[in-house]
Scaffold this active site. Structure first.
Site, PDB file in Angstrom:
ATOM      1  N   GLY A  38       1.071  -1.440  -0.171  1.00  0.00           N
ATOM      2  CA  GLY A  38       0.333  -0.409  -0.249  1.00  0.00           C
ATOM      3  C   GLY A  38       0.895   0.843  -0.351  1.00  0.00           C
ATOM      4  O   GLY A  38       2.289   0.932  -0.005  1.00  0.00           O
ATOM      5  N   PRO A  39       0.173   2.718  -0.269  1.00  0.00           N
ATOM      6  CA  PRO A  39       0.710   3.616   0.355  1.00  0.00           C
ATOM      7  C   PRO A  39       1.867   4.078   1.409  1.00  0.00           C
ATOM      8  O   PRO A  39       1.275   3.375   1.855  1.00  0.00           O
ATOM      9  CB  PRO A  39      -0.233   4.406  -0.627  1.00  0.00           C
ATOM     10  CG  PRO A  39      -1.504   4.067  -0.622  1.00  0.00           C
ATOM     11  CD  PRO A  39      -1.228   2.537  -0.277  1.00  0.00           C
ATOM     12  N   PRO A  40       2.495   4.894   1.720  1.00  0.00           N
ATOM     13  CA  PRO A  40       3.488   5.433   1.978  1.00  0.00           C
ATOM     14  C   PRO A  40       2.099   5.981   3.264  1.00  0.00           C
ATOM     15  O   PRO A  40       1.097   6.089   3.021  1.00  0.00           O
ATOM     16  CB  PRO A  40       4.250   6.174   1.979  1.00  0.00           C
ATOM     17  CG  PRO A  40       4.538   6.508   0.650  1.00  0.00           C
ATOM     18  CD  PRO A  40       3.549   5.309   0.216  1.00  0.00           C
ATOM     19  N   GLY A  41       2.623   5.214   4.993  1.00  0.00           N
ATOM     20  CA  GLY A  41       1.830   6.240   5.444  1.00  0.00           C
ATOM     21  C   GLY A  41       0.203   5.377   6.193  1.00  0.00           C
ATOM     22  O   GLY A  41      -0.827   6.572   6.649  1.00  0.00           O
ATOM     23  N   VAL A  42      -0.392   4.687   5.034  1.00  0.00           N
ATOM     24  CA  VAL A  42      -1.796   3.767   5.391  1.00  0.00           C
ATOM     25  C   VAL A  42      -1.006   2.856   6.993  1.00  0.00           C
ATOM     26  O   VAL A  42      -2.734   2.552   7.289  1.00  0.00           O
ATOM     27  CB  VAL A  42      -1.822   2.721   4.472  1.00  0.00           C
ATOM     28  CG1 VAL A  42      -2.300   4.010   2.998  1.00  0.00           C
ATOM     29  CG2 VAL A  42      -1.137   2.319   3.906  1.00  0.00           C
ATOM     30  N   GLY A  43       0.014   2.609   7.384  1.00  0.00           N
ATOM     31  CA  GLY A  43       0.011   2.250   8.933  1.00  0.00           C
ATOM     32  C   GLY A  43       0.650   0.768   8.588  1.00  0.00           C
ATOM     33  O   GLY A  43      -0.054  -0.256   9.440  1.00  0.00           O
ATOM     34  N   SER A  53      -3.410   2.860 -18.424  1.00  0.00           N
ATOM     35  CA  SER A  53      -5.335   2.955 -17.868  1.00  0.00           C
ATOM     36  C   SER A  53      -5.044   4.405 -18.536  1.00  0.00           C
ATOM     37  O   SER A  53      -6.177   5.042 -17.866  1.00  0.00           O
ATOM     38  CB  SER A  53      -5.349   2.872 -16.258  1.00  0.00           C
ATOM     39  OG  SER A  53      -4.254   3.740 -15.774  1.00  0.00           O
ATOM     40  N   LYS A  92      -7.412   5.498  -6.865  1.00  0.00           N
ATOM     41  CA  LYS A  92      -7.428   6.667  -8.354  1.00  0.00           C
ATOM     42  C   LYS A  92      -9.707   6.959  -7.441  1.00  0.00           C
ATOM     43  O   LYS A  92      -9.370   8.448  -7.573  1.00  0.00           O
ATOM     44  CB  LYS A  92      -8.116   5.525  -8.768  1.00  0.00           C
ATOM     45  CG  LYS A  92      -7.363   5.602  -9.856  1.00  0.00           C
ATOM     46  CD  LYS A  92      -7.134   4.716 -11.449  1.00  0.00           C
ATOM     47  CE  LYS A  92      -5.489   3.869 -11.528  1.00  0.00           C
ATOM     48  NZ  LYS A  92      -6.081   2.853 -13.573  1.00  0.00           N
TER      49      LYS A  92
END
Length: 863
Positions: free
Chosen positions: A386-391, A710, A753
């Site tokens: 997942g992206p940074p900062g999601v835990g 995409s 998105k």
């Protein structure tokens, strides 16, 4: 017991007289015997020995043997002295038949005086409860010998007697003097057994003598053992004499120090080394190493004991053994399998992330059921993507706390050397174990939660590929025998719960990715961010800035203002920084003298942080002209919106692409252009536009590389908008892959998105029809509120939904005088020579309602 010892001495003094008497009667020995195991002693035939029996089953054995009147039992020796009730596999198969000559019983023990009769071998164990009873085969001594054997036996008899006599002399009175006359004992096998019984031999050596049946081989074996013992005793006597010669009459205590010095001098070692060896030996024994590791440690310990203290090899060996003794070979923690309690801890530590929590609870449920059945549990290899900062990292720490396990985190970002994972071989100077073994040593248990952070940031160069080095460690089928290069012995990693984290899967090798269970952590919605800030971030930042909840109250309106106007990310790190900025402002107010409590709302946020960094109105400004469209993309740090711009110039058959577009994205632009050229008439575009037009497509933020399929529908829309002059509807964004035939294919990262679209103020989203399930499963209803979603299968549906509507095409009649070709667009000037305008057509052209194009027939125009 003193009475038993006295009787033993008397028996030993009389044994020589008894051995040579021909009238000695041998009792009848049965084929089945009760077997009495001794912990660390060996009985030989003919000889007398005291025995103390304290274990309850064997006290019963003595009682049963005395009660039946035979007083004959079998004596065997245990392989492991610590075994309380040995079975047939725990004893040596050769023993001695004895008769009980005396017995003294008290409350807890039974004291015996026994005399050996004859060797035997166990043929069949009849019972093991309450004690061992077996069918035995008696071993007869060979009475008839050949001439050569007689000569050999005689020579060995003299050597044995002489060597044993020397040992008696060197014993300084520890052995009775009548042992010097051992040569007079007959027959010769009795003499050999008597020497083996009283010589200073280990239990294993005595068993070896007892189990050697051929007389010549037995005497040769015993002679080699006596020679070694005699050499040791002579060396000890020399050490004693040398130390005594150096002792002064005024310093008697100096004797002990000199004696110790001489011992170390003879053995070639110093005081420090002796302490090191003993300390490491004790630590290795308490570490409970597996058999293979124990063998390697013993070999290295013996090698170290022979080295000179201070030699470079000595330090290498000591460091290696210190690591072996420090590893948690047999130390583990007990898992917390209380499912509701674990769920409560996970909910307290993290908001949302329901899929991950459910997966962990399922794992614990399986583990609980399997442990109740006594079945082995296979540890999964979880990969949080997942992206940074999601835990992701904090979730691993929370899992360890919930399960009651130790936690260790290893950051793999920038690791390029394979030896960082699997260690260096000990042949290299400065060699050390890999990070996995080192992490287990620091964790202190063999079943921690081991977090491999940023596994997608691994590099590789000439020093090796760390990703390949992880294959064995992260394979549940192989990691039970993980072999570190430095350790050079298997270590069981099957009890470790490995968790890896990554921002994306593209950089992870296929074989490594195949070994992991992928769990995706998508970005947070505005509501989730506000909830996380309220529960976790605000209390944390208040504490770090010296504030209390009585002094400061941060309202939800302020948190929403921070989310919408000052952050645009998938995680909450930027959100936390903005909260910290507000807290610093508040702390300064109180430091300057404010005493009243402060309530922070959206107006306070604007006062502290200034104008919002992000405004939704920018979408309306950018897409207000033809040739501009908004696309949705996925990045390793979450979703984002991009703006595609297109311009046309005079030229011919040229397509320029800028903005650091990758190969796949460039191919999407070419496919979009080919579709438009193939369907130009249907789209209202001159069929020959490509012969006279040069198109330039640019994606802003040119310093950022971009790639992926995409953006296909967005490319098609922006080119069509440019060529037809139709603007893209405001606050509309799209994503999807396009084919040459105009089909729209599904893409990934839908949740990221859509979250990016929501953050940017998009109200209408066009998605591939086959992504409908992703929207319904991953996007909560509250996030979809206020947004309209269209699902399409074909590009024509995208254009119909995305572009501003136009009037129905109208026919414009003119009167040509000759057949001529008119290019598009028709200028607001007099028509070409030979043509005349109808009044209504001229009015429409002047008002620029529609561009006028020639429809291919000389007598008609189409708009």
């Amino acid at each position: 017991m003193d009475e038993i010892k006295t009787n033993v001495i008397e028996e030993l003094e009389n044994v020589f007289d008894q051995l040579n008497t021909e009238t000695q009667e041998t009792p009848q020995i049965p084929d089945e015997l009760n077997l009495l195991p001794l912990r660390d002693a060996v009985i030989f035939p003919v000889l007398v020995a005291p025995i103390v029996v304290g274990r309850e089953p064997y006290m019963r054995l003595i009682s049963d043997s005395v009660r039946d009147g035979s007083r004959i039992i079998g004596i065997v020796t245990q392989r492991d002295p610590t075994t309380e009730q040995p079975g047939v596999g725990d004893i040596y198969p050769t023993g001695v038949v004895v008769t009980i000559r005396m017995m003294n019983r008290n409350r807890d023990t039974t004291q015996l005086l026994v005399q050996g009769i004859q060797r035997f071998q166990i043929v069949e164990v009849l019972t093991e409860e309450p004690y061992l009873r077996a069918k035995v085969k008696l071993i007869e001594e060979a009475i008839t010998l050949s001439d050569d054997e007689q000569l050999q036996v005689e020579a060995l008899r003299r050597e044995l007697a002489g060597t044993f006599g020397k040992i008696v002399e060197l014993s300084n009175g520890d052995m009775p003097d009548h042992f010097k006359e051992i040569e007079q004992v007959t027959p010769v096998w009795t003499m050999a057994d008597m020497i083996a019984a009283h010589a200073r031999l280990s239990t294993a050596e005595k068993i070896q003598v007892l189990e050697t049946f051929p007389l010549v081989e037995r005497m040769e074996l015993l002679h080699s053992m006596l020679m070694r013992e005699a050499q040791i005793m002579e060396l000890g006597a020399n050490i004693h004499s040398q130390a005594a010669g150096e002792m002064s009459k005024a310093q008697r205590d100096y004797y002990l120090r000199e004696q110790l010095k001489v011992i170390h001098k003879e053995l070639g070692e110093g005081d420090e080394r002796g302490r090191d060896v003993e300390e490491l030996r004790e630590r290795l024994d308490s570490a409970q190493l597996p058999a293979e590791a124990q063998k390697e440690a013993d070999r290295e310990l013996e090698r170290m004991a022979r080295m000179a203290f201070g030699a470079p090899e000595y330090t290498v060996a000591r460091t290696y053994l210190d690591l072996m003794a420090s590893l948690p070979w047999a130390k583990s923690t007990k898992d917390n399998l209380d499912i509701p309690h674990v769920k409560e801890i996970l909910d307290d530590d993290h908001y949302g992330l329901d899929k991950i929590k459910d997966r962990l609870l399922e794992f614990l449920a399986v583990r609980k059921i399997k442990q109740e059945r006594g079945e082995p549990v296979r540890q999964p290899i979880l990969c949080f993507v997942g992206p940074p900062g999601v835990g992701k990292t904090s979730l691993g720490r929370s899992i360890a706390r919930a399960m009651g396990r130790e936690f260790y985190r290893l950051s793999l970002g920038g690791v390029r050397d394979e030896a960082e994972i699997r260690g260096h071989r000990r042949t290299y100077i400065g060699a050390m174990a890999g990070q996995i073994i080192t992490g287990l040593k620091r964790a202190g248990t063999n079943n921690p939660v081991f977090l491999l952070d940023e596994i997608d940031k691994l590099g590789h160069d000439h020093r090796g590929d760390p990703s390949s080095a992880l294959l064995e460690a992260l394979d549940p089928e192989q990691n039970s025998t993980f072999r570190d290069n430095y350790l050079d012995t298997p270590f069981d990693l099957s009890n470790v719960l490995f968790i890896t984290t990554a921002n994306g899967l593209e950089a992870i090798q296929g074989p490594l990715r195949d070994r992991m269970e992928i769990i995706e952590l998508t970005g947070y919605t505005e509501q989730e961010k506000v909830a996380i800030a309220r529960q976790h971030l605000v209390p944390k930042q208040l504490g770090e800035h010296g504030l209390t909840v009585e002094q400061v109250t941060i309202k939800d309106s302020a948190l929403y203002a921070l989310v919408q106007g000052h952050t645009r990310e998938a995680g909450v790190r930027s959100m936390e920084r903005q909260i910290a900025a507000v807290c610093r402002k508040v702390t300064r107010l109180f430091a300057e003298g404010r005493t009243e409590p402060l309530t922070v709302d959206k107006n306070t946020v604007a006062e502290f942080l200034g104008a919002p960094r992000y405004e939704f109105e920018e979408l309306d400004d950018i897409t207000s002209i033809p040739g501009v469209a908004t696309g949705l993309v996925w990045t390793p740090v979450g979703g984002d919106v991009i703006f595609l711009e297109a311009q046309k110039m005079e030229g011919s058959k040229t397509l320029q692409l800028t903005g650091q577009l990758g190969d796949v994205m460039q191919e999407s632009a070419k496919a979009a252009l080919s579709y438009i050229r193939a369907n130009a008439n249907e789209l209202g575009i001159p069929a020959n536009f490509w012969n006279e037009t040069e198109i330039h497509i640019h994606v802003p933020a040119g310093a950022t590389p971009k790639d992926g399929p995409s953006a296909g529908v967005t490319m098609t829309t922006v080119i069509t908008s440019l060529l037809t002059g139709r603007r893209v509807k405001p606050r509309l964004a799209m994503t999807g892959e396009v084919t040459l035939t105009g089909r729209v294919l599904p893409v990934g990262g839908i949740k990221e998105k859509v979250l990016a679209a929501k953050r940017s103020g998009v109200t209408t989203v066009i998605l591939p029809a086959r992504n409908r399930k992703d929207l319904e499963e991953d996007i909560p209803a509250e996030l979809r509120a206020g947004m309209t979603f269209h699902f399409v299968d074909a590009v024509r549906d995208v254009l119909e939904l995305a572009l501003e509507p136009v009037d129905k095409p109208r026919r414009i009649r003119v009167k040509p005088s000759t057949e001529k070709t008119v290019s598009d667009p028709l200028p607001l000037a007099p028509p070409p020579s030979g043509y005349a305008w109808e009044p209504r057509a001229l009015a429409r052209v002047r008002n620029a309602i529609l561009p006028i194009v020639f429809d291919g027939e000389p007598s008609r125009w189409r708009g």
